[in-house]
Design a protein around this motif. Structure first.
Motif, PDB file in Angstrom:
ATOM      1  N   LEU A 148      -8.170  20.421 -27.892  1.00  0.00           N
ATOM      2  CA  LEU A 148      -8.599  21.342 -26.884  1.00  0.00           C
ATOM      3  C   LEU A 148      -7.259  22.136 -25.695  1.00  0.00           C
ATOM      4  N   VAL A 149      -6.546  20.716 -25.668  1.00  0.00           N
ATOM      5  CA  VAL A 149      -4.848  21.592 -25.520  1.00  0.00           C
ATOM      6  C   VAL A 149      -4.305  22.478 -26.050  1.00  0.00           C
ATOM      7  N   LEU A 150      -3.965  22.334 -26.931  1.00  0.00           N
ATOM      8  CA  LEU A 150      -3.717  23.374 -28.122  1.00  0.00           C
ATOM      9  C   LEU A 150      -4.166  24.634 -27.946  1.00  0.00           C
ATOM     10  N   SER A 151      -5.420  24.794 -28.254  1.00  0.00           N
ATOM     11  CA  SER A 151      -6.710  25.720 -28.031  1.00  0.00           C
ATOM     12  C   SER A 151      -6.080  26.811 -26.972  1.00  0.00           C
ATOM     13  N   ALA A 152      -6.635  25.534 -25.772  1.00  0.00           N
ATOM     14  CA  ALA A 152      -6.573  26.674 -24.584  1.00  0.00           C
ATOM     15  C   ALA A 152      -4.889  26.939 -24.199  1.00  0.00           C
ATOM     16  N   ALA A 153      -3.855  26.371 -24.766  1.00  0.00           N
ATOM     17  CA  ALA A 153      -2.300  27.017 -24.982  1.00  0.00           C
ATOM     18  C   ALA A 153      -2.131  28.575 -25.257  1.00  0.00           C
ATOM     19  N   LEU A 154      -2.501  27.861 -26.155  1.00  0.00           N
ATOM     20  CA  LEU A 154      -2.709  29.419 -27.441  1.00  0.00           C
ATOM     21  C   LEU A 154      -3.482  30.912 -26.741  1.00  0.00           C
ATOM     22  N   ILE A 155      -4.419  30.285 -26.471  1.00  0.00           N
ATOM     23  CA  ILE A 155      -5.433  31.575 -26.107  1.00  0.00           C
ATOM     24  C   ILE A 155      -4.801  31.714 -24.229  1.00  0.00           C
ATOM     25  N   THR A 156      -4.243  31.235 -24.163  1.00  0.00           N
ATOM     26  CA  THR A 156      -3.821  31.479 -22.677  1.00  0.00           C
ATOM     27  C   THR A 156      -2.444  32.350 -23.000  1.00  0.00           C
ATOM     28  N   GLY A 202      -4.665  22.713 -41.106  1.00  0.00           N
ATOM     29  CA  GLY A 202      -4.119  23.557 -40.047  1.00  0.00           C
ATOM     30  C   GLY A 202      -4.066  22.988 -39.453  1.00  0.00           C
ATOM     31  N   SER A 203      -3.169  21.750 -38.817  1.00  0.00           N
ATOM     32  CA  SER A 203      -2.599  21.381 -37.567  1.00  0.00           C
ATOM     33  C   SER A 203      -1.441  21.279 -38.162  1.00  0.00           C
ATOM     34  N   LEU A 204      -0.440  21.364 -40.034  1.00  0.00           N
ATOM     35  CA  LEU A 204       0.938  21.791 -39.609  1.00  0.00           C
ATOM     36  C   LEU A 204       1.197  22.424 -39.938  1.00  0.00           C
ATOM     37  N   SER A 205       0.133  23.520 -40.016  1.00  0.00           N
ATOM     38  CA  SER A 205       0.910  25.010 -40.241  1.00  0.00           C
ATOM     39  C   SER A 205       0.801  25.323 -38.452  1.00  0.00           C
ATOM     40  N   LEU A 245       9.404  18.415 -26.466  1.00  0.00           N
ATOM     41  CA  LEU A 245      10.194  16.256 -26.368  1.00  0.00           C
ATOM     42  C   LEU A 245       9.585  15.420 -25.729  1.00  0.00           C
ATOM     43  N   ILE A 246       8.205  16.250 -24.112  1.00  0.00           N
ATOM     44  CA  ILE A 246       6.610  15.065 -23.337  1.00  0.00           C
ATOM     45  C   ILE A 246       6.562  15.025 -25.109  1.00  0.00           C
ATOM     46  N   GLY A 247       5.929  15.640 -25.619  1.00  0.00           N
ATOM     47  CA  GLY A 247       4.558  15.570 -26.628  1.00  0.00           C
ATOM     48  C   GLY A 247       5.405  14.705 -27.848  1.00  0.00           C
ATOM     49  N   LEU A 248       6.818  14.351 -28.269  1.00  0.00           N
ATOM     50  CA  LEU A 248       7.658  14.078 -29.241  1.00  0.00           C
ATOM     51  C   LEU A 248       6.911  12.302 -29.302  1.00  0.00           C
ATOM     52  N   ALA A 249       7.832  12.836 -26.800  1.00  0.00           N
ATOM     53  CA  ALA A 249       7.626  11.192 -26.162  1.00  0.00           C
ATOM     54  C   ALA A 249       6.233  10.672 -26.094  1.00  0.00           C
ATOM     55  N   ALA A 250       5.338  11.102 -26.053  1.00  0.00           N
ATOM     56  CA  ALA A 250       4.292  10.956 -26.357  1.00  0.00           C
ATOM     57  C   ALA A 250       3.828  11.037 -27.210  1.00  0.00           C
ATOM     58  N   GLY A 266       4.449  21.249 -27.639  1.00  0.00           N
ATOM     59  CA  GLY A 266       4.018  19.964 -27.042  1.00  0.00           C
ATOM     60  C   GLY A 266       2.248  19.402 -27.345  1.00  0.00           C
ATOM     61  N   ALA A 267       1.826  20.129 -27.542  1.00  0.00           N
ATOM     62  CA  ALA A 267       0.284  19.446 -27.865  1.00  0.00           C
ATOM     63  C   ALA A 267      -0.172  19.093 -29.531  1.00  0.00           C
ATOM     64  N   SER A 268       0.285  20.686 -30.131  1.00  0.00           N
ATOM     65  CA  SER A 268       0.175  20.160 -31.831  1.00  0.00           C
ATOM     66  C   SER A 268       1.131  19.356 -31.679  1.00  0.00           C
ATOM     67  N   LEU A 269       2.518  18.857 -31.533  1.00  0.00           N
ATOM     68  CA  LEU A 269       3.242  17.622 -32.190  1.00  0.00           C
ATOM     69  C   LEU A 269       1.906  16.513 -31.090  1.00  0.00           C
ATOM     70  N   LEU A 270       1.894  16.181 -30.692  1.00  0.00           N
ATOM     71  CA  LEU A 270       0.891  15.243 -29.813  1.00  0.00           C
ATOM     72  C   LEU A 270      -0.710  14.576 -30.586  1.00  0.00           C
ATOM     73  N   LEU A 271      -1.202  15.701 -31.810  1.00  0.00           N
ATOM     74  CA  LEU A 271      -2.539  15.987 -32.397  1.00  0.00           C
ATOM     75  C   LEU A 271      -1.892  15.104 -33.775  1.00  0.00           C
ATOM     76  N   LEU A 272      -0.298  15.334 -34.079  1.00  0.00           N
ATOM     77  CA  LEU A 272       0.117  14.811 -34.774  1.00  0.00           C
ATOM     78  C   LEU A 272      -0.570  12.593 -35.407  1.00  0.00           C
ATOM     79  N   ALA A 273       0.049  12.191 -34.036  1.00  0.00           N
ATOM     80  CA  ALA A 273      -0.070  11.180 -33.604  1.00  0.00           C
ATOM     81  C   ALA A 273      -2.181  10.202 -34.300  1.00  0.00           C
ATOM     82  N   PRO A 274      -2.898  11.115 -33.871  1.00  0.00           N
ATOM     83  CA  PRO A 274      -4.485  10.082 -34.101  1.00  0.00           C
ATOM     84  C   PRO A 274      -4.663  10.284 -35.650  1.00  0.00           C
ATOM     85  N   ILE A 275      -3.836  11.642 -35.879  1.00  0.00           N
ATOM     86  CA  ILE A 275      -4.725  12.064 -37.767  1.00  0.00           C
ATOM     87  C   ILE A 275      -3.655  11.024 -38.439  1.00  0.00           C
TER      88      ILE A 275
END
Length: 761
Positions: A254-262, A160-163, A12-17, A291-300
């Motif tokens: 990078l945030v998305l990748s870090a969360a998935l690796i964690t 990549g981003s949508l999947s 939800l924070i990702g969507l709002a951001a 949340g990071a993946s939803l944020l990533l769609l904004a710069p696109i």
């Protein structure tokens, strides 16, 4: 707040951001691909003497440090002062100064880089000094793609981003919940392993394609190869608006990748129950990744066509973001369902497989329905914003849109088969699971092709710009006719483009007989989008009821108004008024087709309201306000419906309009003037007098005396006149005029503007 509710705070924070980024990002009047709008001197013009400067205007903001103009003589030598300067914020015009040029033909060569999509555009044109042009050039057509790799790179970025985003939604809202409900029998770790490899593939595709976009953009901007782009060109590209959007995307990546690796390292998504079932722990890293993946769609969205929609950048960007979100929910979820979840079930005992699918597929259907609805309503808005007119469908962008829409039809058919037929048989028929796998794989294949077409479309220039430049659906000159005081008035403006125009007025009676008793014919040309002032200009009588004005200079592209006043010996003076669109006289007409701002905001309200209706329709069968699953859809659905309806009402009744630039919605024709005269006699003439000179019967005791309208009215814009009539003038007897509607005030303004016209004073 429960643990589950806290977990969903991350997305939800990702969507709002993401929405905040769209709101906070500064936008100008842009149009996707910075094409030439007009030039001084105009292309192919023949000048009697050397100009001091070359000035070019473009259809959108450009990077100031990457703009260039060169002026070449017939030998190819540069003759300008090499002092390119830029104007505007964002920069939309560029100029270069010139010495005193010798007689001859000169070539202006220009290049720029868009601040929106980063595309580099080049062009050239000729002009001559003291002689005829020795040759003539058309502005070169722009290539379909700025570079051949761009559509494929955009496709891979979307893929990549949508999947990844869709896979995370599928995991957290569908299959993990289904596993926790049915208990043992289906191994959580088997599904998770396959999903992890698909996440990894999505991250690699997104990362590599994003780097490829950066190298491709740098190479295209600086005319170097990808290898040579490494170093300074890449650094310079990252300093542009496009580059800054890329950096935001890289940060969220990078945030998305870090969360998935964690998640992978900690392996905290599973614990065994004593009965062998699956107890799914709180996986905060998964929700953070979502949340990071939803944020990533904004710069696109920032570097899409939406960011370059004139006057509607935010509505178009919000709609585009919702489109990407819908594609992630439906298309991204399909990819994970077809390539990870369903294959993981092949070795599972048939009874457990049927039980799992019977629980999971209805949940995915809910997600897919919401995603499809988002795609549909936002796609309609985006299509309108980038195509705008029916003739625009005939250009490459429009054709690709038609093909993309047609391909979606079999995707919908397969989805309907799954939802209406297969889904209900999963719990009792093992063949249903095999058919489900086949249809889902079919959907995945179609979805991949649709994404490829989306990459192609977003790499093209919007349909409305290409159609405008090619003149599709645009008028060639203006012709209008009306009847006033039994006089048939035909007005023609040719070519109705910036530069010199001819105004031709033909006067006849109702039988078509030329009227020769006119003693004076004057026209007033006024630009409706900005106050440039206006003066009556007399026309020349060329005989047989025809009056002509040659070399009428129209300087700006946009909507103009022409008013004609005809003075006759009989005293039955006539009047006519029309509005018409002026296109660029030379160069590019890319901005001639533009989506209407107010209509666009209303359509955005309709879009948001429709999304709310869909969410409510989904929430009611899930229990409505009485069940937790239902509330998850009812609450945002109600909010979306209220926001959409509120936006529509606000635009229709409360949206602020600049007083200075308000445009009279009524053409000052005979009907409007008659209504205005009635209003004037009812509320104005007592003080201002019959002719508006301030000599009415009620003016004797007033101080200061009433204004002389033929003198004062021309000093104000129509918007200012509207406010003066509506709220009055402080310190004078001119108070607010009561008893008149807004429409009556506009008619009144049309009438008082005639009080200075010849023959009407």
């Amino acid at each position: 707040m429960g643990r589950s509710s806290r977990r969903w705070l991350f997305p939800l924070i990702g969507l709002a951001a993401a929405v905040f980024f769209l709101l906070a990002r500064p936008v100008g009047d842009v149009a996707a691909h910075a094409n030439l709008s007009r030039a001084e001197p105009a292309p192919n013009s023949e000048l009697p003497e050397s100009p001091e400067r070359i000035v070019l205007w473009f259809s959108e903001g450009i990077e100031p440090d990457l703009a260039d103009i060169r002026v070449l003589n017939a030998r190819g030598d540069s003759v300008d002062h090499d002092d390119v300067t830029t104007q505007g914020n964002p920069v939309e015009s560029v100029s270069v100064s010139l010495p005193d040029l010798d007689n001859g033909t000169y070539t202006v060569s220009w290049a720029n880089v868009s601040t929106v999509d980063g595309h580099r555009v080049r062009g050239s044109f000729l002009f001559s000094v003291g002689e005829a042009i020795s040759g003539e050039v058309e502005l070169p057509s722009q290539p379909t793609f700025s570079n051949p790799q761009e559509p494929y790179l955009r496709w891979l970025v979307l893929l990549g981003s949508l999947s990844v985003a869709g896979g995370l939604v599928l995991e957290l809202a569908v299959w993990r919940v289904a596993l926790s409900v049915i208990g043992g029998g289906v191994s959580f770790i088997t599904v998770k392993r396959r999903v992890w490899w698909l996440y990894l593939a999505g991250i690699l595709v997104l990362g590599v394609s994003s780097l490829g976009q950066l190298l491709s953009q740098s190479g295209s901007t600086f005319d170097v190869s990808w290898i040579d782009a490494l170093g300074e060109p890449v650094c310079d590209t990252l300093e542009t608006d496009w580059g800054r959007s890329w950096l935001w995307r890289a940060g969220f990546f990078l945030v998305l990748s870090a969360a998935l690796i964690t998640r992978y390292v900690r392996r905290n998504g599973r614990s065994e129950r004593p009965d062998g079932g699956n107890a799914v722990k709180a996986d905060y890293a998964a929700y953070a990744a979502l949340g990071a993946s939803l944020l990533l769609l904004a710069p696109i969205t920032f570097v899409s066509h939406a960011g370059a929609t004139p006057d509607l950048a935010f509505p178009a960007q919000l709609s585009n973001y919702l489109h990407l979100l819908g594609a992630a929910l439906w298309g991204g979820g399909l990819i994970h369902l077809g390539l990870a979840v369903l294959p993981a079930l092949r070795g599972v005992e048939a009874g457990y497989r049927r039980e799992f699918l019977a629980e999971a597929i209805p949940r995915f259907s809910v997600v897919a329905i919401v995603g499809a609805a988002l795609l549909a309503v936002s796609g309609l808005f985006s299509a309108w914003a980038q195509v705008t007119t029916i003739p625009s469908l005939g250009v490459p962008y429009g054709i690709t849109l038609i093909v993309k829409t047609a391909i979606i039809i079999p995707l919908l058919v397969l989805a309907a088969i799954n939802h209406r037929w297969i889904r209900h048989r999963l719990a009792r028929d093992d063949n249903a699971s095999r058919w489900l796998t086949r249809t889902v794989i079919g959907e995945v294949v179609i979805a991949l092709f649709v994404l490829l077409l989306a990459g192609v479309m977003t790499s093209m220039e919007p349909a409305r710009q290409v159609a405008a430049r090619e003149g599709r659906g645009l008028p060639n000159g203006f012709v209008g006719d009306t009847i006033s005081e039994n006089v048939v008035i035909d007005i023609a403006v040719e070519p109705a483009k910036t530069g010199r125009n001819q105004v031709r007025i033909s006067l006849t009676d109702r039988n078509g007989t030329p009227l020769t008793d006119a003693t004076d014919v004057r026209v007033r040309l006024s630009f409706l989008e900005e106050d440039l002032g206006e003066l009556p200009v007399p026309l020349e009588n060329v005989g047989n009821g025809v009056w002509v004005l040659n070399d009428a200079v129209i300087a700006l592209v946009g909507v103009w108004q022409i008013e004609a006043d005809i003075t006759r010996l009989s005293g039955f003076d006539a009047r006519a008024a029309f509005r018409f669109e002026v296109l660029a006289g030379a160069g590019s007409n890319s901005g001639a087709i533009r989506p209407d701002k107010d209509l666009g905001r209303v359509l955005l309200g309709v879009e948001i309201a429709l999304i709310g209706v869909v969410l409510l329709a989904v929430g009611v069968p899930l229990g409505g306000w009485y069940e937790r699953r239902g509330v998850m859809f009812m609450a945002p659905g109600t909010a979306a419906g209220a926001i959409g309806a509120g936006l529509i009402v606000w635009v229709q009744f409360f949206a602020p309009v600049s007083v200075y630039l308000q445009t009279n919605p009524f053409v000052p024709d005979g009907d409007s003037l008659a209504k205005g005269k009635v209003a004037y006699e009812a509320v104005c003439s007592v003080c201002h007098g019959e002719g508006g000179k301030g000599d009415g019967a009620g003016s004797v005791s007033l101080y200061p005396p009433p204004a002389n309208l033929p003198v004062h009215v021309p000093l104000h814009t129509q918007g200012e006149l509207f406010e003066i009539i509506r709220i009055g003038v402080a310190g004078t007897a001119m108070g607010p005029v009561s008893g008149l509607t807004d429409d009556e005030i506009w008619h009144l303004i049309n009438y008082v503007r005639t009080l200075e016209a010849p023959g009407l004073q």
